[in-house]
Design a protein around this motif. Structure first.
Motif, PDB file in Angstrom:
ATOM      1  N   CYS A 125      32.381  81.953  48.458  1.00  0.00           N
ATOM      2  CA  CYS A 125      32.802  82.816  47.350  1.00  0.00           C
ATOM      3  C   CYS A 125      33.683  83.963  47.828  1.00  0.00           C
ATOM      4  O   CYS A 125      34.858  84.456  47.314  1.00  0.00           O
ATOM      5  CB  CYS A 125      31.750  83.580  46.622  1.00  0.00           C
ATOM      6  SG  CYS A 125      30.663  82.122  45.843  1.00  0.00           S
TER       7      CYS A 125
ATOM      8  N   GLU B  28      25.302  82.334  48.416  1.00  0.00           N
ATOM      9  CA  GLU B  28      24.136  81.842  47.790  1.00  0.00           C
ATOM     10  C   GLU B  28      23.589  80.636  47.972  1.00  0.00           C
ATOM     11  O   GLU B  28      22.418  80.219  48.058  1.00  0.00           O
ATOM     12  CB  GLU B  28      24.444  81.875  46.272  1.00  0.00           C
ATOM     13  CG  GLU B  28      23.585  81.574  45.110  1.00  0.00           C
ATOM     14  CD  GLU B  28      22.401  82.742  45.269  1.00  0.00           C
ATOM     15  OE1 GLU B  28      22.586  83.944  45.768  1.00  0.00           O
ATOM     16  OE2 GLU B  28      21.129  82.338  44.878  1.00  0.00           O
TER      17      GLU B  28
ATOM     18  N   CYS C 229      29.547  87.428  45.769  1.00  0.00           N
ATOM     19  CA  CYS C 229      28.443  86.412  45.560  1.00  0.00           C
ATOM     20  C   CYS C 229      27.107  87.236  45.300  1.00  0.00           C
ATOM     21  O   CYS C 229      26.747  88.212  45.901  1.00  0.00           O
ATOM     22  CB  CYS C 229      28.282  85.573  46.999  1.00  0.00           C
ATOM     23  SG  CYS C 229      27.401  84.050  46.571  1.00  0.00           S
ATOM     24  N   ASP C 230      26.275  86.513  44.497  1.00  0.00           N
ATOM     25  CA  ASP C 230      25.182  86.870  43.854  1.00  0.00           C
ATOM     26  C   ASP C 230      24.376  88.247  44.342  1.00  0.00           C
ATOM     27  O   ASP C 230      24.337  88.974  43.712  1.00  0.00           O
ATOM     28  CB  ASP C 230      23.917  85.627  43.970  1.00  0.00           C
ATOM     29  CG  ASP C 230      24.578  84.859  42.555  1.00  0.00           C
ATOM     30  OD1 ASP C 230      25.701  84.637  42.284  1.00  0.00           O
ATOM     31  OD2 ASP C 230      23.436  84.107  42.181  1.00  0.00           O
TER      32      ASP C 230
ATOM     33  N   THR D  25      33.683  84.024  42.878  1.00  0.00           N
ATOM     34  CA  THR D  25      32.228  83.613  42.415  1.00  0.00           C
ATOM     35  C   THR D  25      31.901  82.860  41.126  1.00  0.00           C
ATOM     36  O   THR D  25      33.130  82.437  40.798  1.00  0.00           O
ATOM     37  CB  THR D  25      31.637  85.064  41.939  1.00  0.00           C
ATOM     38  OG1 THR D  25      32.531  85.598  41.263  1.00  0.00           O
ATOM     39  CG2 THR D  25      31.325  85.853  43.071  1.00  0.00           C
ATOM     40  N   CYS D  26      31.001  82.288  41.026  1.00  0.00           N
ATOM     41  CA  CYS D  26      30.789  81.293  39.926  1.00  0.00           C
ATOM     42  C   CYS D  26      31.719  81.426  38.555  1.00  0.00           C
ATOM     43  O   CYS D  26      31.680  82.776  38.378  1.00  0.00           O
ATOM     44  CB  CYS D  26      29.260  81.207  39.772  1.00  0.00           C
ATOM     45  SG  CYS D  26      28.515  80.181  41.173  1.00  0.00           S
TER      46      CYS D  26
ATOM     47  N   ALA E 220      26.425  86.683  39.649  1.00  0.00           N
ATOM     48  CA  ALA E 220      27.501  87.284  40.319  1.00  0.00           C
ATOM     49  C   ALA E 220      28.363  87.896  39.402  1.00  0.00           C
ATOM     50  O   ALA E 220      28.741  89.386  39.496  1.00  0.00           O
ATOM     51  CB  ALA E 220      28.484  86.349  40.975  1.00  0.00           C
TER      52      ALA E 220
HETATM   53 FE1  FES Z   1      28.560  82.675  45.139  1.00  0.00          FE
HETATM   54 FE2  FES Z   1      27.558  81.319  42.703  1.00  0.00          FE
HETATM   55  S1  FES Z   1      27.710  80.746  44.606  1.00  0.00           S
HETATM   56  S2  FES Z   1      28.680  83.545  43.070  1.00  0.00           S
END
Ligand code: FES
Length: 567
Positions: free
Chosen positions: A56, A88, A124-125, A196-197, A203
């Protein structure tokens, strides 16, 4: 303004001779090639978290350059420093175990090094919650910057975004609706850029929360990672960090009871991740602001869901940004928000909303408060004999036909037990049963993984079943969906009633009444309690794992460490 020394003259190393310590530091700093003129400037630290194990954050080098040029142009000296980075999907057993470690690392490095303010570069999360927790405890002027979400990919004419579509296609694969070749093709199309996702997962939820708290530049939570605006925001964040120096805009001035309530409203209105309630509780806890699940329910009853994003809706983060982003959501929620909260720019939240002149909004993605997607918030807490200190349900991501139910418990005593039996063709399970997972909470040896989204047993998935009631003390990925009751507290490994559930027990859930009850008499539970020895606690004799085992708090307290809370 204070008379405290600025820049590298600050917080000297102890040699028993302050003048020598400063002389030595300047001399060593000059070895990095900085001019005396630059070294006399105030310093802005940059908590920098790229990592080969964090996809990310892969464009952080470019973003760092932009943050630095903003700092230099505004008269500061930028000095980045590494902290732990939590990617993550690369962490075993689960990233939550390390969030508090990253928070401690961030706090101590902010405190120990001579910086007058700090830019927190995360995304990231767990990185944003960890950085905010650390920054609140250190309480130097700090501003959050996030990498921003990924762009979507494409597969056979369909848009794909990590990671709701990862789960959707994996469920199809398990149900034999997608074959080996296609699932391989999809693998390369789910996460196609830095960032990020691509959905309203943890996130993006935490980015929106950071903005709602006032810790980030306005209108910046949803800008995609690869958009040129992201670079411009990086530059502006650097400049803002210089303006924070000597000001009273410290994290504890910004993160208050009122701004935390604003953040809760945003969490509810964007249909945000269940993980965010744990993280927000932990961040607020560092500022001595309690977050009660009862209060969250009150806010949930009066906060509409406004955002139509996956995992609950149809769109992706890039659409949210193009549709008006956080500015549009804040405008809609304005009457419900505490507008007098201070934000990082020095404006109040109310002034920030007023000064946003972009009035356009795409109503396909962001609804108006008088025609919301749902009239009440995305999350709700349940309490009862099975969860005396609460559990969480993301009702906006669940099948409401399962909300008022009684069912038979199909119990898995651990993750390993579940992995062994869930797809057993002989498993005695029907669509009306409740799947129960024990010993996956914060006190367990599995460290509260995102395993609460129990897979539908293969034999039911193949019959077309898409959802059923699932109950656990685990977490769920922000990108997942289903009637999944999570964070049951106290958790099984700490002696909570969840650990006393036995195969075939009856459980009653009522979302309307906010109840989650185990329909077993107290006498029977008393007997079970006597014979239940939890052997699911972490076996931790040394190091960080031992610290975790000794200090971890429950989900209702944000899974922070006891000794990190303020006195
Ligand atoms: Fe990093 Fe989803 S893997 S935000």
């Amino acid at each position: 303004m204070t008379d405290k020394p600025r820049g590298i003259a600050n917080d000297l190393t102890h040699y028993g001779d302050a003048d020598f310590a400063l002389y030595l530091r300047r001399s060593f700093a000059q070895s990095m090639g900085y001019s005396r003129a630059l070294l006399s400037r105030p310093t802005v630290g940059i908590a920098y978290t790229p990592s080969g194990f964090n996809n990310c954050h892969r464009n952080f080098p470019e973003l760092l350059e932009a943050v630095k040029r903003g700092i230099i142009a505004a008269g500061g000296l930028p000095l980045e420093f590494p902290t732990i980075s939590l990617g993550e999907v690369f962490l075993n057993p689960t990233s939550l175990k390390f969030r508090n470690l990253m928070a401690m690392d961030t706090e101590e490095m902010i405190r120990a090094q001579p910086m007058d303010s700090v830019v927190l570069m995360g995304g990231c999360d767990k990185t944003v919650p960890a950085q905010l927790m650390g920054a609140v405890s250190a309480n130097r002027p700090a501003v959050q910057f996030v990498v921003g979400p990924m762009m979507t990919g494409h597969h056979r004419g369909e848009r794909l975004g990590a990671c709701t579509d990862c789960r959707r296609f994996w469920a199809k694969y398990r149900a034999s609706e997608v074959n080996d070749q296609e699932i391989d093709e999809i693998e390369g199309r789910l996460a196609t850029t830095a960032g990020t996702c691509a959905v309203m997962g943890t996130a993006s939820t935490m980015a929106c929360i950071a903005e709602a708290l006032g810790m980030m530049l306005p209108g910046t939570a949803a800008i995609p990672a690869v958009h040129a605006d992201r670079l411009r925001v990086a530059e502006a964040t650097g400049a803002l960090a210089v303006s924070l120096i000597g000001s009273e805009r410290r994290p504890t001035q910004i993160i208050t009871q009122k701004s935390v309530e604003n953040a809760l409203r945003i969490l509810l209105a964007i249909g945000g991740s269940t993980n965010a309630i744990i993280h927000l509780t932990a961040i607020a806890g560092r500022a001595n602001v309690p977050v009660s699940l009862e209060r969250m329910n009150e806010l949930s009853d009066t906060t509409p869901v406004l955002v139509d994003l996956k995992p609950t809706g149809a769109h992706y983060m890039e659409d949210f940004h193009a549709a008006g982003g956080m500015g549009a959501v804040l405008r809609e929620l304005k009457p419900l928000l505490h507008q007098d909260c201070l934000t990082i720019t020095g404006e109040t939240l109310g002034e920030r909303i007023e000064s946003d002149h972009t009035q356009w909004v795409d109503r396909k993605v962001i609804a108006s408060s008088d025609k919301p997607i749902e009239p009440w918030g995305g999350l709700v807490s349940l309490f009862g004999s099975l969860a005396p200190q609460g559990a969480i349900l993301k009702r906006s991501a669940a099948d409401s036909s399962l909300f008022e139910r009684e069912g038979r418990a199909i119990v898995f005593s651990s993750l390993e037990d579940m992995a062994r039996r869930i797809d057993d063709p002989n498993l005695d399970v029907t669509a009306d049963d409740f799947l129960v997972l024990q010993n996956a909470g914060p006190h367990s040896a599995s460290f509260m993984p995102e395993a609460g989204y129990l897979p539908i047993p293969k034999k039911l998935a193949r019959m077309g079943l898409k959802d059923m009631v699932r109950i656990s003390d685990a977490r769920m990925s922000g990108t997942a969906f289903g009637t999944v009751i999570l964070h049951v507290t106290p958790d099984a490994a700490s002696g909570g009633p969840l650990g006393l559930v036995r195969q075939g027990d009856r459980i009653k859930v009522s979302v309307q009444e906010r109840r989650l009850d185990l329909l077993v008499s107290e006498e029977v539970l008393h007997e079970r309690r006597k014979e239940t020895q939890s052997n699911h606690k972490p076996k931790a004799e040394r190091g960080y794992a031992r610290l975790y085992a000794e200090q971890i708090l429950g989900a209702d307290q944000g899974c922070d460490f006891k000794f990190m809370l303020p006195d």
